[in-house]
Every structure is written in C-alpha cells, then in structure tokens.
Scaffold this motif. Structure first.
Motif, mmCIF file in Angstrom:
data_model
loop_
_atom_site.group_PDB
_atom_site.id
_atom_site.type_symbol
_atom_site.label_atom_id
_atom_site.label_comp_id
_atom_site.label_asym_id
_atom_site.label_seq_id
_atom_site.Cartn_x
_atom_site.Cartn_y
_atom_site.Cartn_z
ATOM 1 N N ALA A 1 0.835 -1.203 0.000
ATOM 2 C CA ALA A 1 0.000 0.000 0.000
ATOM 3 C C ALA A 1 0.873 1.257 0.000
ATOM 4 O O ALA A 1 0.580 2.237 -0.703
ATOM 5 C CB ALA A 1 -0.923 -0.012 1.216
ATOM 6 N N LEU A 2 1.964 1.227 0.767
ATOM 7 C CA LEU A 2 2.874 2.378 0.795
ATOM 8 C C LEU A 2 3.520 2.571 -0.574
ATOM 9 O O LEU A 2 3.617 3.688 -1.085
ATOM 10 C CB LEU A 2 3.948 2.178 1.874
ATOM 11 N N ARG A 3 3.943 1.472 -1.175
ATOM 12 C CA ARG A 3 4.571 1.551 -2.508
ATOM 13 C C ARG A 3 3.607 2.157 -3.528
ATOM 14 O O ARG A 3 3.999 3.024 -4.322
ATOM 15 C CB ARG A 3 4.990 0.144 -2.942
ATOM 16 N N LEU A 4 2.371 1.724 -3.486
ATOM 17 C CA LEU A 4 1.381 2.238 -4.432
ATOM 18 C C LEU A 4 1.154 3.737 -4.213
ATOM 19 O O LEU A 4 1.119 4.520 -5.177
ATOM 20 C CB LEU A 4 0.070 1.460 -4.261
ATOM 21 N N ALA A 5 1.033 4.138 -2.965
ATOM 22 C CA ALA A 5 0.807 5.558 -2.668
ATOM 23 C C ALA A 5 1.996 6.403 -3.133
ATOM 24 O O ALA A 5 1.817 7.482 -3.714
ATOM 25 C CB ALA A 5 0.565 5.737 -1.170
ATOM 26 N N LEU A 6 3.218 5.905 -2.872
ATOM 27 C CA LEU A 6 4.413 6.639 -3.309
ATOM 28 C C LEU A 6 4.472 6.698 -4.827
ATOM 29 O O LEU A 6 4.796 7.740 -5.406
ATOM 30 C CB LEU A 6 5.679 5.960 -2.756
ATOM 31 N N SER A 7 4.179 5.579 -5.471
ATOM 32 C CA SER A 7 4.228 5.520 -6.927
ATOM 33 C C SER A 7 3.266 6.540 -7.540
ATOM 34 O O SER A 7 3.614 7.289 -8.457
ATOM 35 C CB SER A 7 3.883 4.099 -7.395
ATOM 36 N N ARG A 8 2.058 6.596 -7.009
ATOM 37 C CA ARG A 8 1.067 7.536 -7.559
ATOM 38 C C ARG A 8 1.452 8.983 -7.300
ATOM 39 O O ARG A 8 1.287 9.844 -8.160
ATOM 40 C CB ARG A 8 -0.312 7.224 -6.956
ATOM 41 N N ALA A 9 1.972 9.256 -6.121
ATOM 42 C CA ALA A 9 2.289 10.643 -5.768
ATOM 43 C C ALA A 9 3.530 11.159 -6.484
ATOM 44 O O ALA A 9 3.699 12.368 -6.653
ATOM 45 C CB ALA A 9 2.475 10.755 -4.259
ATOM 46 N N LEU A 10 4.402 10.238 -6.888
ATOM 47 C CA LEU A 10 5.646 10.663 -7.558
ATOM 48 C C LEU A 10 5.523 10.626 -9.083
ATOM 49 O O LEU A 10 6.460 10.981 -9.800
ATOM 50 C CB LEU A 10 6.824 9.773 -7.101
ATOM 51 N N ARG A 11 4.379 10.175 -9.602
ATOM 52 C CA ARG A 11 4.192 10.092 -11.054
ATOM 53 C C ARG A 11 4.067 11.454 -11.704
ATOM 54 O O ARG A 11 3.511 12.382 -11.110
ATOM 55 C CB ARG A 11 2.894 9.326 -11.355
ATOM 56 N N ALA A 12 4.545 11.548 -12.914
ATOM 57 C CA ALA A 12 4.396 12.790 -13.696
ATOM 58 C C ALA A 12 2.924 13.181 -13.705
ATOM 59 O O ALA A 12 2.049 12.342 -13.935
ATOM 60 C CB ALA A 12 4.900 12.571 -15.117
ATOM 61 N N GLY A 13 2.660 14.430 -13.407
ATOM 62 C CA GLY A 13 1.292 14.926 -13.427
ATOM 63 C C GLY A 13 0.555 14.789 -12.108
ATOM 64 O O GLY A 13 -0.583 15.260 -11.971
#
Lengths: 444, 444
Positions: free
Chosen positions: A102-114
C-alpha cells in the motif's frame, strides 16, 4: 505477489532524473534507506531519518510525515509513513506485505508525472549528493549463508582437490551466525585486522592479515518474525522478507584457515561487514523473478525446502559487479576497474529456502534481522565472487589494466559492488553501490 | 580490583534471610536481575525493572529510584541507580568499574544490620518467591567460546580417537557467534527442535532431534565496549566485564554432526539458550580469584593473551553443578538428581583472554554483549559438562537412582544448573539456578 501498476515500465516521475532509463532509482524501484544531510556548518548535525530514493533525490519520509501523510499520500498509509520516517526501519519491516504494498502504491502515484502531490512533495526532496547514510535497522542477529555451489566448490578445491564439495552441501542450506555490531554502511572504511597467522613450520604470531579478501553477497532483511518455537513454512517464507541490499563479507583468509576448526569462522569475519544503504523491496524485484533449477542428478530438496512457487520463481536475476580501485588508480583519477560480473540467479538455495531452513528448528527471526547469501560466485571464473577463487588461493595474481596486480587486497584498495536488474519490457532496478577502502592495520 | 569492606565475611544484613550462611545472596553478593511481580489479578501485569538480590528478597531498584536515591543511598550513585532500575541493564553495564563499585558500596552500607536506611528500604523489598524474571539486557551479540580443554578433548576423542585435540586449540581461544534472539531466562521451557538427521546409509530426513543435550557454561556480560577498530589489551580486559551468570547452550548433537562442516554449528544450537536471571558482578567474585596455570609443556599464550595479573589471578573458582529431574522424578516428588559437579577454574582460557582475543582484530564489543565460556568440563568424567561426554556419544547410558537411564535428554526432562563460590574466611557467593524443561517437538 504479482505485477501491478507500480511495475509498469512506462511510468514516468515528475522527478526528471528518475526517467533517464539509466538511473538505479526510477519510479518502479522506490527503495528505502536511513539518511541525513552531511554535517557541515550550515546543516549542523541533523538526525538520521528514513528516505525513499527517486532518481538522484531522496524523498525525506520524516518531512512527508511532518507535512501530513493524509494530505500528500492519502489516509491509508499513515502508520507505514511513520515507520518509514524513523531512524531505524525495524517497525516498517515488522509490517505485512499488504502494508508495504500500500505504501509503494501511494508513493508511486504521488511521484508520477502529473500527480497533484508534486507541489507539496517537492519540498521533501533532498539531493542524494548532499546526504550520508547509516545502517538502516537495528540488526538483532546477522546470519551468513553459503548459497553458491560454485563458490563452495571453488573454495573446497583449494583444500580438498579430489572431493571439493562436502556431502551435506546439496541437502543443507549451510549457514552460520555473524557479528551484528561490526556491520557498517557503504563508505565507511576499515582497518586491516590483526590476527593469529600460522605458517606450516612455525608457531603462530599476531600480525596484520596478509590475505585480506572481499566476498560478493546480497543481504536479505527479514520482515515480520516468527514466534519462538514455530517455523515459517516455505510457502509463507517470502512474506517474511522485506527487501535486499548488497553486502561485502570482508574475510581474513589466513586468520580463517588457522582458526576455523571446529566451530567455524570468527575473528576472520567479524571485524567488518559492509552493506549498501538502499534496501530494494521484494515487490520492486517482482519482474526479475526466475525459475529455480538444479541439475537433474542432484537430490531434490527435502519437503520443508520445496514448493511449486519456489521452483517456478524462487530465484532472482540480480546482476552483480565487483570493481577495485587501487590507491594508484585513485591518484591517477582512474575509476574502479571491474573484475567480476555475475548474477544472484546462480544461487543453489533460494531466499525462501533460507528462511524456511533458519526457522525449522523454532529459531525466532525478528524484523530487521540480516541474512547474507554467502559469496555469489557464478559458474565461470569470470563470475567468481572473491579473490581467493580468482587467484586460486593467492597462486595466480590478478592483473589490472594499469600494470598492477593483486593476489589479495592491499592497503588503500577500495572494493565497489554494484547490483542491478535489467531486461526488455521492465524498468531497470538498481541497488546503488557498496564500497569501502582498506586502511592500514592498527599497530599491534 | 581489590578486596574492600564489602567483601568482609563478617557483614550481616538487616534482611535476616541473607545471614544464614547458606543463602546464595548474602550482603557480600548483591547481584543484579530484571524482574516483576508474577502477573495475577492483584498485581495486574507489572513492568519489568531492575533489582538486587538480598537473602530471599529482591531490592526493587525502581522503587529505590522513586523514593529518591540521594535520601537512601547517598548522592553519588544516582546515575547508577537509575540505570539499575531500568528494564534492560545495558546502561548500567556501559558504566565504569569505579561507578559499579560505588553502587555496590552504597548498597552494602544501606543493607547492613543497623543501617539508618532500613526503615526506608524495607518498603522496596519484594519476596523472590513472588517474582518472575526476564533476560536482563538487550544482547547485541552473543559469542560462545570453547574454553575447556577437557571438553574439547572428550568431544574430539569421539571423532578423532588418535588426535582428539586440534592443533590450534592451545593457541587460539576458539569461539563462534551464537544466536541472540533465542536466549531465554531460566524457567522458560522449550520445544525439542526439528532438524535434518542423517544416518550413514540413508538420505537425511526432517525429524525431531533425538540426541538433545545440555552444555554447562557460564555467561560473561560485557561492560563498556571498545571503539570499532581498536582492541582491548589484556591488562584492561577485566574493566570491560560486568559480571557472570549460568548458561545452558542446548545442543542438538545429531543435527550438529550433519550440518557443522565447514562453517560451524547453526541450527543445532540456535533454537534455545537458557541463562540464569542473576548477574553476579566481578567485584563480588573477588575473593575467589585463583591462579591461571597450564601444563609447563603447553605453549605459552601469545603476548596479547598474556599478563602477570592474568597468570596470578585470571581464573575464577566457581563451583558448578548439573542436575536432572525427569518427568517420573517430578511425578514422584523427587528433587533433581545431581549428575556432575565441577569448577570454572579448570578453564584453559581466562575471561580476560576471551575479551582480548575477541577484540584483537578491532571487533567492537558493546555493553550487554554476552559471551559463553563453552562447556566447562573438568579433568575427570564426574566433572563432564554434557551428556555427549558422560555417555561417550550415547554408547554408555547414564543410570539414575530411580532406575531410569539416559543417553540424551527425553521430553519432560528438566536440567538444572547451580553455581556457587565457597571457602573458609569468605562469604558464600551464589548464582541461583538456571533451569528449563524439554517440551515435545512441534509437529513438522
């Protein structure tokens, strides 16, 4: 575990340096470390705290926590962010794979372009060039295994030419306990150890080791532990692994030869163990799982070491490199010279087998325990993970391109391990480096 | 360290049970433990905190701290009392011998018959019969040595009848790293471990160990550590030792025989290690120091393992006893039956030599690290510290007085170690007991 949106090779980050295709730390990686800004007059001496690598930056998890996790990463990962912000990551490792994911997913989404979070999170970035790292957990126990059959055979040949591999090797994932207190983070140099050296015709003497060697290993961090007296079954074993790093099990071969019977290595190993700062999670490595195979003529693992999943995807294809930079190279501005390249996939025992074996007697693993794989030599001599093997016990010096040669390490030699995963259709996942330099021995 | 007023054999305490001459804990002892009242409806679940034994009572150091150390023990030992009141004693161990000694003196004076502090301190006593104990420190690293030449010879004979003792034994204080996580306090029972067992003519199988053994050892707690890369010289070594306890290094002999080459014991040892709750300080043992002698024909220790003080008083005359209470004895109300009595003075390597050797390569000791002496067998078979020796590898069963016999331990067997020092003109100094019972193996 399975591939999910965080593994999509097409993902780009708003941190541009993560998108080069050459970075160790693209948005598909997101490894953890403990860091602080290097001490200087401006920063003073900051506290160590957890961070996540993205491109050439560190996302300061303590800053994220302070900013308010709910605001920038959503409400479901507050406990994880708090644990990832700490100066030791044991509490994060004590969590479940679902929580890590869940942490990985949240980080991935927040660090994505846009991502809408860009503006807020930008303030939480610190350039990697400005930070220093420390050992990221309190290591309760450190265990070192011996999982490369090639290493065991190469070393065995030096002692027993006609019978190099011991009878137990293909049945037992051989391991022993190492020293937790002397584990140091990459970049911390260490003194050549003193120890008892024995030549065939003379009494032993106390002297600086003169057969100092590295051992190319990976380190495996335990996640949640098991209750004392229980075992972790092989099907469940990977749920108890948080992630991996690079590990150098420095070895004093002359001390080892004299001391190791009958209870194993002791002072020949416990003076220093170096680890890389970044812990790459098992989930980040998901695209690089490969089949675990052993020759058909070898014994099949006992049932407690065997599962379908372990056979199908128990191994990990992590490329590993060893390079040496001598003092002369450093003076000439020459980079470290690669002397070995191999892969973790050649290991004879998988991570899951190590965990299942370690606990089959009820021994309790704890979050943050560190397990070394043992020297990861591949099948050819160009893939050997220690000088002992490359130089055949010091008999065949290794030639370097600047005209120098080595049988074992000299003072001033830096040894640099790097590790990475790469293949078409998947993002490159890097481990950064594990480096340390040999300092002269203490005057005994 | 020298004898001082705290060692005076004539001292009496206002705690009458300390004055019987038979107590393990007279006022000349004053060992440390971590305890709480046993949980029940009345006490609830109390916090663990430090205590000092006096007769059949525990002086609750947290209660002393709360009462105001300055008031009852004087103003010089406030830091020590705070550290001794904690739930882990590492901070106390990190202090200097002078600080430990000041605390001992203050406790000795306040607990003496006629002391003005009696009225106040009485409220800080808890009967030992009402408490339970826990492992008194966070053990950073646990090292096990092999200091009995008699044990090494007895065991070596089983494997190499013509050459029992290895060439390195008389030069190197052999040791290896053990498992810290599975150390448990006396009274905690443990399951017989499962492991790979191998008979000569068959493939190995996973089964409950059927050659389960104890090993009679003492545990040595490190005091202040050394900076990584430095060594502790033998003259200084005892300043880095806080105190001693009893230690049972449970061993699965069949697992060990199959797994231990080439890296030493692993699963055969790391399922459980039992320690006694009370830590007897080195200062309390001062009257029982004895000369350290080895046969004239043996090699002299290398200079880093040699000092005049070590020769004159390096050894410790601690009497050690092993008793077994089988399930049948327990059912019949029969006490544990003594099967071995020996002394720590027979060890081939002293405490100071262990510390000097452990750190000669720069390995860093930390306060609270635990060092096992290895099985303390004396020169005769009546002094052997493990069943492996007593039964000659299981070939000669040991007869018990109730008609039972043992080659190795059966489920339900309790093993009880006791330790004490006694001689004319000095107070008896006891260690209490180290006890645990073998439970049936987990269903594998």
């Amino acid at each position: 575990m399975a591939l999910n949106e965080t593994h999509d090779a097409g993902l780009q980050s708003w941190v541009a340096s993560a998108n080069t295709g050459k970075s160790d730390f693209p948005i598909q990686n997101l490894p953890f470390a403990v860091f602080r800004r290097k001490s200087n007059e401006q920063n003073g001496s900051e506290s160590f705290r957890g961070g996540v690598a993205i491109g050439d930056q560190v996302l300061d998890m303590a800053a994220v926590h302070q900013l308010g996790t709910a605001k920038v990463l959503g409400g479901d990962v507050q406990a994880q962010v708090e644990a990832a912000a700490a100066s030791q990551l044991n509490a994060l490792m004590a969590m479940s794979p679902a929580q890590w994911s869940a942490l990985r997913l949240a980080l991935s989404r927040a660090l994505r372009a846009g991502a809408a979070e860009e503006a807020a999170l930008k303030a939480c970035l610190v350039p990697q060039s400005e930070v220093e790292y420390t050992v990221p957990v309190q290591v309760g126990d450190y265990t070192d295994f011996y999982t490369s059959v090639h290493h065991a055979t190469n070393v065995g040949k030096l002692f027993r030419p006609t019978n190099p591999l011991m009878e137990n090797y293909k049945w037992v994932p051989i391991g022993y306990h190492g020293r937790a207190s002397s584990i140091r983070i990459s970049g911390v140099d260490f003194k050549r150890p003193n120890g008892q050296l024995k030549t065939p015709d003379a009494d032993p003497v106390l002297k600086p080791c003169n057969r100092l060697d590295y051992e190319l290993e990976m380190g495996i961090y335990a996640g949640a532990g098991n209750p004392w007296g229980d075992a972790i079954g092989i099907e469940d074993a990977e749920n108890h692994i948080f992630g991996l790093c690079l590990l150098n099990d420095w070895s004093a071969r002359d001390v080892q030869a004299w001391e190791y019977q009958p209870l194993g290595p002791f002072l020949s190993k416990n003076f220093a163990t170096s680890i890389s700062p970044w812990i790459v999670t098992l989930e980040a490595l998901e695209p690089y799982r490969t089949a675990f195979t052993r020759p058909a003529e070898d014994p099949q693992p006992l049932p407690y070491l065997s599962s379908a999943a372990n056979s199908q995807r128990g191994a990990l294809d992590v490329q590993l490199s060893v390079a040496i930079q001598t003092e002369k190279m450093r003076a000439a501005g020459q980079a470290a010279e690669q002397i070995t390249q191999t892969s973790y996939r050649h290991a004879y025992w998988t991570m899951a087998q190590l965990v299942a074996h370690h606990t089959v007697n009820g021994c309790d693993l704890q979050p943050g325990d560190l397990m070394g794989t043992g020297t990861l030599s591949g099948p050819t001599m160009a893939e050997a993970g220690a000088l002992l093997e490359i130089t055949e016990g010091g008999k065949k010096p290794l030639s370097l391109s600047n005209g120098e040669s080595r049988t074992f390490l000299l003072d001033g030699d830096a040894v640099v391990f790097t590790g990475w995963c790469e293949k078409p259709g998947a993002a490159r996942i890097g481990f950064g480096e594990c480096r340390a330099t040999v300092l002269p021995a203490r005057q005994a």
